[in-house]
Design a protein around this motif. Structure first.
Motif, PDB file in Angstrom:
ATOM      1  N   PHE A  36       0.838  -1.195   0.000  1.00  0.00           N
ATOM      2  CA  PHE A  36       0.000   0.000   0.000  1.00  0.00           C
ATOM      3  C   PHE A  36       0.876   1.249   0.000  1.00  0.00           C
ATOM      4  O   PHE A  36       1.855   1.338   0.723  1.00  0.00           O
ATOM      5  CB  PHE A  36      -0.906  -0.007   1.234  1.00  0.00           C
ATOM      6  CG  PHE A  36      -1.817   1.186   1.309  1.00  0.00           C
ATOM      7  CD1 PHE A  36      -3.005   1.209   0.599  1.00  0.00           C
ATOM      8  CD2 PHE A  36      -1.484   2.289   2.076  1.00  0.00           C
ATOM      9  CE1 PHE A  36      -3.851   2.312   0.661  1.00  0.00           C
ATOM     10  CE2 PHE A  36      -2.320   3.397   2.143  1.00  0.00           C
ATOM     11  CZ  PHE A  36      -3.502   3.399   1.430  1.00  0.00           C
ATOM     12  N   LYS A  37       0.483   2.222  -0.817  1.00  0.00           N
ATOM     13  CA  LYS A  37       1.182   3.504  -0.862  1.00  0.00           C
ATOM     14  C   LYS A  37       0.140   4.605  -0.711  1.00  0.00           C
ATOM     15  O   LYS A  37      -0.663   4.842  -1.611  1.00  0.00           O
ATOM     16  CB  LYS A  37       1.919   3.664  -2.185  1.00  0.00           C
ATOM     17  CG  LYS A  37       2.675   4.963  -2.295  1.00  0.00           C
ATOM     18  CD  LYS A  37       3.329   5.109  -3.643  1.00  0.00           C
ATOM     19  CE  LYS A  37       3.954   6.498  -3.742  1.00  0.00           C
ATOM     20  NZ  LYS A  37       4.290   6.845  -5.104  1.00  0.00           N
ATOM     21  N   LYS A  38       0.128   5.260   0.440  1.00  0.00           N
ATOM     22  CA  LYS A  38      -0.846   6.324   0.689  1.00  0.00           C
ATOM     23  C   LYS A  38      -0.559   7.504  -0.240  1.00  0.00           C
ATOM     24  O   LYS A  38       0.531   8.064  -0.243  1.00  0.00           O
ATOM     25  CB  LYS A  38      -0.782   6.773   2.145  1.00  0.00           C
ATOM     26  CG  LYS A  38      -1.780   7.873   2.456  1.00  0.00           C
ATOM     27  CD  LYS A  38      -1.697   8.326   3.897  1.00  0.00           C
ATOM     28  CE  LYS A  38      -2.630   9.501   4.119  1.00  0.00           C
ATOM     29  NZ  LYS A  38      -2.573   9.995   5.479  1.00  0.00           N
ATOM     30  N   ASP A 156     -24.748   9.809   0.051  1.00  0.00           N
ATOM     31  CA  ASP A 156     -23.663  10.325   0.887  1.00  0.00           C
ATOM     32  C   ASP A 156     -22.555  10.877  -0.011  1.00  0.00           C
ATOM     33  O   ASP A 156     -22.502  10.564  -1.201  1.00  0.00           O
ATOM     34  CB  ASP A 156     -23.101   9.219   1.808  1.00  0.00           C
ATOM     35  CG  ASP A 156     -24.077   8.844   2.915  1.00  0.00           C
ATOM     36  OD1 ASP A 156     -25.006   9.627   3.194  1.00  0.00           O
ATOM     37  OD2 ASP A 156     -23.908   7.740   3.493  1.00  0.00           O
ATOM     38  N   ASP A 157     -21.700  11.718   0.554  1.00  0.00           N
ATOM     39  CA  ASP A 157     -20.668  12.408  -0.222  1.00  0.00           C
ATOM     40  C   ASP A 157     -19.276  11.929   0.156  1.00  0.00           C
ATOM     41  O   ASP A 157     -19.059  11.424   1.257  1.00  0.00           O
ATOM     42  CB  ASP A 157     -20.740  13.923   0.074  1.00  0.00           C
ATOM     43  CG  ASP A 157     -22.094  14.505  -0.244  1.00  0.00           C
ATOM     44  OD1 ASP A 157     -22.441  14.575  -1.430  1.00  0.00           O
ATOM     45  OD2 ASP A 157     -22.814  14.880   0.713  1.00  0.00           O
ATOM     46  N   ILE A 158     -18.334  12.163  -0.759  1.00  0.00           N
ATOM     47  CA  ILE A 158     -16.926  11.952  -0.451  1.00  0.00           C
ATOM     48  C   ILE A 158     -16.165  13.221  -0.799  1.00  0.00           C
ATOM     49  O   ILE A 158     -16.623  14.048  -1.577  1.00  0.00           O
ATOM     50  CB  ILE A 158     -16.325  10.752  -1.220  1.00  0.00           C
ATOM     51  CG1 ILE A 158     -16.237  11.061  -2.722  1.00  0.00           C
ATOM     52  CG2 ILE A 158     -17.059   9.465  -0.955  1.00  0.00           C
ATOM     53  CD1 ILE A 158     -14.970  10.600  -3.361  1.00  0.00           C
ATOM     54  N   ASN A 159     -14.988  13.326  -0.216  1.00  0.00           N
ATOM     55  CA  ASN A 159     -14.046  14.363  -0.586  1.00  0.00           C
ATOM     56  C   ASN A 159     -12.671  13.769  -0.383  1.00  0.00           C
ATOM     57  O   ASN A 159     -12.452  12.988   0.538  1.00  0.00           O
ATOM     58  CB  ASN A 159     -14.233  15.623   0.254  1.00  0.00           C
ATOM     59  CG  ASN A 159     -13.564  16.828  -0.383  1.00  0.00           C
ATOM     60  OD1 ASN A 159     -13.068  16.759  -1.508  1.00  0.00           O
ATOM     61  ND2 ASN A 159     -13.527  17.924   0.347  1.00  0.00           N
ATOM     62  N   PHE A 160     -11.725  14.102  -1.255  1.00  0.00           N
ATOM     63  CA  PHE A 160     -10.361  13.603  -1.079  1.00  0.00           C
ATOM     64  C   PHE A 160      -9.363  14.700  -1.357  1.00  0.00           C
ATOM     65  O   PHE A 160      -9.604  15.635  -2.121  1.00  0.00           O
ATOM     66  CB  PHE A 160     -10.093  12.368  -1.952  1.00  0.00           C
ATOM     67  CG  PHE A 160     -10.129  12.610  -3.438  1.00  0.00           C
ATOM     68  CD1 PHE A 160      -8.968  12.870  -4.148  1.00  0.00           C
ATOM     69  CD2 PHE A 160     -11.334  12.557  -4.137  1.00  0.00           C
ATOM     70  CE1 PHE A 160      -8.996  13.094  -5.506  1.00  0.00           C
ATOM     71  CE2 PHE A 160     -11.368  12.763  -5.503  1.00  0.00           C
ATOM     72  CZ  PHE A 160     -10.206  13.037  -6.196  1.00  0.00           C
ATOM     73  N   THR A 161      -8.201  14.574  -0.670  1.00  0.00           N
ATOM     74  CA  THR A 161      -7.112  15.524  -0.807  1.00  0.00           C
ATOM     75  C   THR A 161      -5.832  14.735  -1.062  1.00  0.00           C
ATOM     76  O   THR A 161      -5.502  13.835  -0.274  1.00  0.00           O
ATOM     77  CB  THR A 161      -6.944  16.349   0.485  1.00  0.00           C
ATOM     78  OG1 THR A 161      -8.210  16.913   0.844  1.00  0.00           O
ATOM     79  CG2 THR A 161      -5.913  17.438   0.312  1.00  0.00           C
ATOM     80  N   ARG A 162      -5.172  15.074  -2.140  1.00  0.00           N
ATOM     81  CA  ARG A 162      -3.895  14.402  -2.467  1.00  0.00           C
ATOM     82  C   ARG A 162      -2.807  14.812  -1.475  1.00  0.00           C
ATOM     83  O   ARG A 162      -2.803  15.941  -0.999  1.00  0.00           O
ATOM     84  CB  ARG A 162      -3.447  14.765  -3.873  1.00  0.00           C
ATOM     85  CG  ARG A 162      -4.391  14.310  -4.952  1.00  0.00           C
ATOM     86  CD  ARG A 162      -3.982  14.893  -6.303  1.00  0.00           C
ATOM     87  NE  ARG A 162      -5.008  14.657  -7.299  1.00  0.00           N
ATOM     88  CZ  ARG A 162      -5.013  13.603  -8.113  1.00  0.00           C
ATOM     89  NH1 ARG A 162      -4.062  12.706  -8.056  1.00  0.00           N
ATOM     90  NH2 ARG A 162      -5.986  13.464  -8.996  1.00  0.00           N
ATOM     91  N   ASN A 163      -1.929  13.891  -1.192  1.00  0.00           N
ATOM     92  CA  ASN A 163      -0.798  14.201  -0.290  1.00  0.00           C
ATOM     93  C   ASN A 163       0.277  14.963  -1.022  1.00  0.00           C
ATOM     94  O   ASN A 163       0.435  14.940  -2.170  1.00  0.00           O
ATOM     95  CB  ASN A 163      -0.205  12.906   0.291  1.00  0.00           C
ATOM     96  CG  ASN A 163      -1.194  12.249   1.232  1.00  0.00           C
ATOM     97  OD1 ASN A 163      -2.125  12.867   1.697  1.00  0.00           O
ATOM     98  ND2 ASN A 163      -0.979  10.987   1.491  1.00  0.00           N
TER      99      ASN A 163
END
Length: 163
Positions: A36-38, A156-163
Motif C-alpha cells: 500500500f502507498k498512501k 452520501d458524499d466523499i471528498n479527497f485531498t492528495r498528499n
C-alpha cells in the motif's frame, strides 16, 4: 561385447537419472509483493448532516495500468485503507474481481462526489461484471462489509485531498 553393453547401460542409466532429477527440481517464481502507498486522504460524509462517516488513507488509480490492475495480487488491505479509481469521464462503470484475492465493497461515485450505488461483498477471483447501474466518475474499493458497518448510503458524499 558384454562389457560394452554393460558400460552403455550404466552410462545410459546415469544420463536418465540426472535428467530426471533436473526435471524434478521445482522452480518457484516469487511474485513481487505489492504494498500500500498512501497517496491521498478521503472522507465519507453523511449527506443529510455532513457528519463524518469515515476517514481513509487511499491509493489513487488514474493511469490505464493502475486502473486495470487495481488491487489485484494483494493479500489484504487494512480497514482504514482503500483505492480510489479516477476516470476522465462520467459513465456507467463495470468492474470485476479477476486476480483479486480478498472480498471488496465497491462504491460508485458521480462527478459531484455523491455516492450513486454499491456492489457489496464482491467475491475474490470472480470475473462476473459488477456494474455501477448509474453514471460514475469515481470508484472506491474498500474491504468487504465496510459499507454496511459504516452505514454508508446512496446520496452520501466523499471528498479527497492528495498528499
Amino acid at each position: 561385447m558384454h562389457l560394452k553393453t554393460i558400460s552403455f547401460l550404466i552410462i545410459f542409466s546415469l544420463i536418465c537419472l540426472s535428467h530426471q532429477s533436473c526435471r524434478q527440481e521445482s522452480k518457484t517464481i516469487k511474485q513481487t509483493e505489492v504494498t500500500f502507498k498512501k497517496e491521498a486522504d478521503l472522507t465519507i460524509y453523511k449527506s443529510n448532516t455532513d457528519s463524518i462517516i469515515k476517514k481513509l488513507d487511499i491509493e489513487l488509480a488514474e493511469t490505464d495500468y493502475d486502473i486495470q490492475t487495481g488491487l489485484m495480487y494483494r493479500d489484504t488491505m487494512k480497514e482504514n485503507q482503500g483505492m480510489l479509481f479516477i476516470f476522465e469521464d462520467e459513465t456507467e462503470r463495470f468492474f470485476y474481481m479477476k486476480n483479486t484475492r480478498f472480498s471488496l465493497d465497491l462504491i460508485y461515485i458521480n462527478a459531484n462526489k455523491k455516492i450513486v450505488s454499491f456492489q457489496k461483498n464482491a467475491k475474490p477471483f470472480d470475473e462476473a461484471s459488477l456494474p455501477s447501474n448509474a453514471p460514475a466518475k469515481y470508484v472506491l474499493e474498500i474491504n468487504a462489509g465496510m459499507v454496511d458497518a459504516w452505514k454508508v448510503s446512496v446520496g452520501d458524499d466523499i471528498n479527497f485531498t492528495r498528499n
